[in-house]
Design an enzyme around this catalytic site. Sequence first.
Site, PDB file in Angstrom:
ATOM      1  N   CYS A 133       0.297   8.661  -7.140  1.00  0.00           N
ATOM      2  CA  CYS A 133      -0.898   8.383  -6.335  1.00  0.00           C
ATOM      3  C   CYS A 133      -0.699   7.132  -5.495  1.00  0.00           C
ATOM      4  O   CYS A 133      -0.797   6.010  -6.007  1.00  0.00           O
ATOM      5  CB  CYS A 133      -2.122   8.231  -7.242  1.00  0.00           C
ATOM      6  SG  CYS A 133      -3.647   7.871  -6.344  1.00  0.00           S
ATOM      7  N   CYS A 136      -3.782   4.890  -5.276  1.00  0.00           N
ATOM      8  CA  CYS A 136      -4.017   4.100  -6.482  1.00  0.00           C
ATOM      9  C   CYS A 136      -3.063   2.918  -6.584  1.00  0.00           C
ATOM     10  O   CYS A 136      -3.462   1.815  -6.968  1.00  0.00           O
ATOM     11  CB  CYS A 136      -3.834   4.968  -7.729  1.00  0.00           C
ATOM     12  SG  CYS A 136      -4.736   6.525  -7.733  1.00  0.00           S
ATOM     13  N   ASP A 137      -1.785   3.146  -6.253  1.00  0.00           N
ATOM     14  CA  ASP A 137      -0.744   2.190  -6.625  1.00  0.00           C
ATOM     15  C   ASP A 137       0.026   1.576  -5.467  1.00  0.00           C
ATOM     16  O   ASP A 137       0.889   0.718  -5.693  1.00  0.00           O
ATOM     17  CB  ASP A 137       0.260   2.874  -7.562  1.00  0.00           C
ATOM     18  CG  ASP A 137      -0.401   3.378  -8.844  1.00  0.00           C
ATOM     19  OD1 ASP A 137      -1.375   2.738  -9.294  1.00  0.00           O
ATOM     20  OD2 ASP A 137       0.048   4.400  -9.379  1.00  0.00           O
TER      21      ASP A 137
END
Length: 310
Positions: A133, A136-137
């Site tokens: 992701c 997300c990261d």
Amino acid sequence: MHNVAIIGSGPAALTAAIYTARAGLQPVLFASSVSPGGELMNTTEVENFPGFPEGIQGPDLMAKIQEQAEKFGTEVRYEDVTELSLDGAEKVITTAAGGEHRARTVIFATGSAYRKLNVPGEEQLSGHGISWCATCDGFFFRDKTIAVVGGGDSAMEEATFLTRFAKKVYVIHRRDSLRASKIMQQRAFDNEKIEFIWNSEVTEVLGEGEITGVKLHNLQTDETSEMELEGLFVAIGNDPRTHLVHDKLELTAEGTIAVHGRSSRTSVTGVFAAGDVIDPSYRQAITAAASGCVAALDAEHYLASLEDAA
């Protein structure tokens, strides 16, 4: 007889549990006996969930949400659901232990699973340089050299997004052309930070504790090589966990559970769905949580309508 049975244990399921428990419906939540908590259990630092300005570990976030659900009276059972009977006013949930549980409503929130490379080193370095992701990261890979595996729209979107942070982004693809839409391809081709590695597949992820690179196999020349990397994003698709409701609930072309409009109502009365299992696009913890809220409110209104009819 339960008022609400919730199947799943990620943000959608637990948020549904919080809302239905606070409404006095005494929900029972069936979490996996092996891997409760959903995909966030494999995430280290979460910095984009509201309320945690310093960030929070994925497992810690899930533990807090579950604690909140249990505080209001949710019964959490660590049992694997193996069969569902959804026809009729009473829904029957069968677990691996052989138990049968009956409920007036079911909220199905089993999430989705990212497709994995299934190569050596992948499991050990998940969350330590390997991610599924970018949203997300991506922030954690500022000024680093990273690679994205995949050739579809999601891979191009991830690669383009990651150029905001990384100093270099390689795209590793098995073929010599992309499956992505023309516009997504062009955006990637036009980005000077992105370089393509064609006709290649990752055969091993390298590193001890943190990723240091990958082994590549060239499918045209049969040559093997190593590439130094500080991060690897796998973007080869994901699959909603709908195996329990195949032939029971209507599914979309993407394989997610079909719901009516912005509601959580499925094709079967009294059955609601929430989170990644209905979402082929966003798949974020916060959108899953919001979806769980919708399902809880829909279930509460449905149960109230049954009382009014009686």
